[in-house]
Write an enzyme that holds these catalytic residues in place. Sequence first.
Site, short mmCIF file in Angstrom:
data_model
loop_
_atom_site.label_atom_id
_atom_site.label_comp_id
_atom_site.label_asym_id
_atom_site.label_seq_id
_atom_site.Cartn_x
_atom_site.Cartn_y
_atom_site.Cartn_z
CE1 TYR B 103 -4.29 -1.57 0.98
CE2 TYR B 103 -2.82 -3.12 2.07
CZ TYR B 103 -4.07 -2.80 1.58
OH TYR B 103 -5.10 -3.69 1.70
CE1 TYR B 142 -2.12 -6.60 4.11
CE2 TYR B 142 -2.94 -6.40 1.87
CZ TYR B 142 -3.11 -6.24 3.23
OH TYR B 142 -4.29 -5.72 3.70
NE ARG B 152 -6.80 -10.14 5.35
CZ ARG B 152 -7.75 -9.32 4.91
NH1 ARG B 152 -7.58 -8.03 4.96
NH2 ARG B 152 -8.90 -9.79 4.45
CG HIS B 155 -8.12 -7.48 0.56
ND1 HIS B 155 -6.99 -8.07 1.09
CD2 HIS B 155 -8.15 -6.23 1.09
CE1 HIS B 155 -6.38 -7.22 1.89
NE2 HIS B 155 -7.06 -6.09 1.91
CG HIS B 157 -9.69 -2.21 1.71
ND1 HIS B 157 -10.00 -2.66 2.96
CD2 HIS B 157 -8.40 -2.55 1.50
CE1 HIS B 157 -8.93 -3.22 3.50
NE2 HIS B 157 -7.94 -3.17 2.63
#
Lengths: 195, 234
Positions: B103, B142, B152, B155, B157
Amino acid sequence: MTGLTPSQTVGPFFAYGLTPNGEYQWNDVFTNNLITPDVTGEQIRIEGQVFDGDGAPVPDSMLEIWQADSQGRFADPQDKRALPNAAFKGFGRCGANPKGEFAFDTIKPGQVPGPDGKLQAPHILMAVFARGMLLQLYTRIYFDDEAERNAADPVLALVPADRRDTLIAKRSGNGKVYRFDIRLQGEGETVFFQV
Amino acid sequence: MTLIYPLESTKAYPPRLFPDYKSTVKRSPQKPLILMPHTLSELTGPVYGHETVRPNDNDLTVQHAGEPLGERIIVHGHVQDEDGRGVPNVLVELWQANSCGRYVHVRDQHPAPLDPNFTGAGRALSDSTGYYRFVTIKPGAYPWGNHHNAWRPAHIHFSVFGHSFLSRLVTQMYFPGDPLFEFDPIFNSVPDEKARMRMVSSFDLENTKPEWALCYRFNIVLRGRNATPMENHS
């Protein structure tokens, strides 16, 4: 009937998408300042801090508020009464800072009808999102200088008397600022609503 | 208490306390939530027009000087209420990791490269039928610190506004067949398997663009009112 899409946590990294606030290459569509140049009513500021069950601040939290204008009208065509005043939209969003603090600049809302048609005390709806929260929590911000209307409010009446205080913002400082802290858990836990 | 937005359907939502996801332990209330009737305050919500969204806000691959690295994808679907009606003109926001699972957020310390051509944030407004569409790149998995070797699943959000402040939904869209599903406490916090699978997009060959991008369909179902008109309650 179609089943709902389940809620999931906002996670720790929402800021660049939802509350960039000049720190990322992305623009904000919502801010913590709801005041429009043409708005009428009393301008106020709501300040607070979010705490977890250990009393530690929650820096990766996000607060959203929704409220009526000073005449008690919502900027939503579903509110079929008279038009809202001005360009006031009544929606704000604020990412907490590293100390878990947040603030909103807005106007004090007017009264809106309750379930039985009687007026509710002035209040602001708040939704709390954070890493570690799988779905948002809803609470309401009432005002400590509205004791008489608060006493007659049908929603506050549903809250055990010894917990109502967690929903009342306290006016302080220069008179324009209300304090409203959020305790997610434990001693002084904020009242949250099942809505 | 008869509620205008039925509560039964929210059983599809995860519990607030789900100890396998450790951060829920100190961030979930211990006292019962107070049940209350829905008033005009809960039943209305913000309305935003087309001025909210700029022309390329729904294409995350054209926001910088060059194209981001990774697998280009189309993500589209309908925002609906629980009666299956499209929810028009609502804001859909998304944010995601880049193709390496990193991110741009300042606090993400995962040692995977940032991509100067990818921020990972987008917005769209649903059309008159509730339809929305994004172009982006497929995010990577990640690691996170929840437990030993925790990863995780890939995905995206999503943050969505519906008819009212009660319909507000923040969720995550997953990709079909991810081997990490069974190990992820956030995904598995949703108790019902059918509900869980509603967070998984479906591969959409029909709308996959030849020589250009795979397509995934993700319909988002929000809380909605039952048949009682609101005028009787306001």
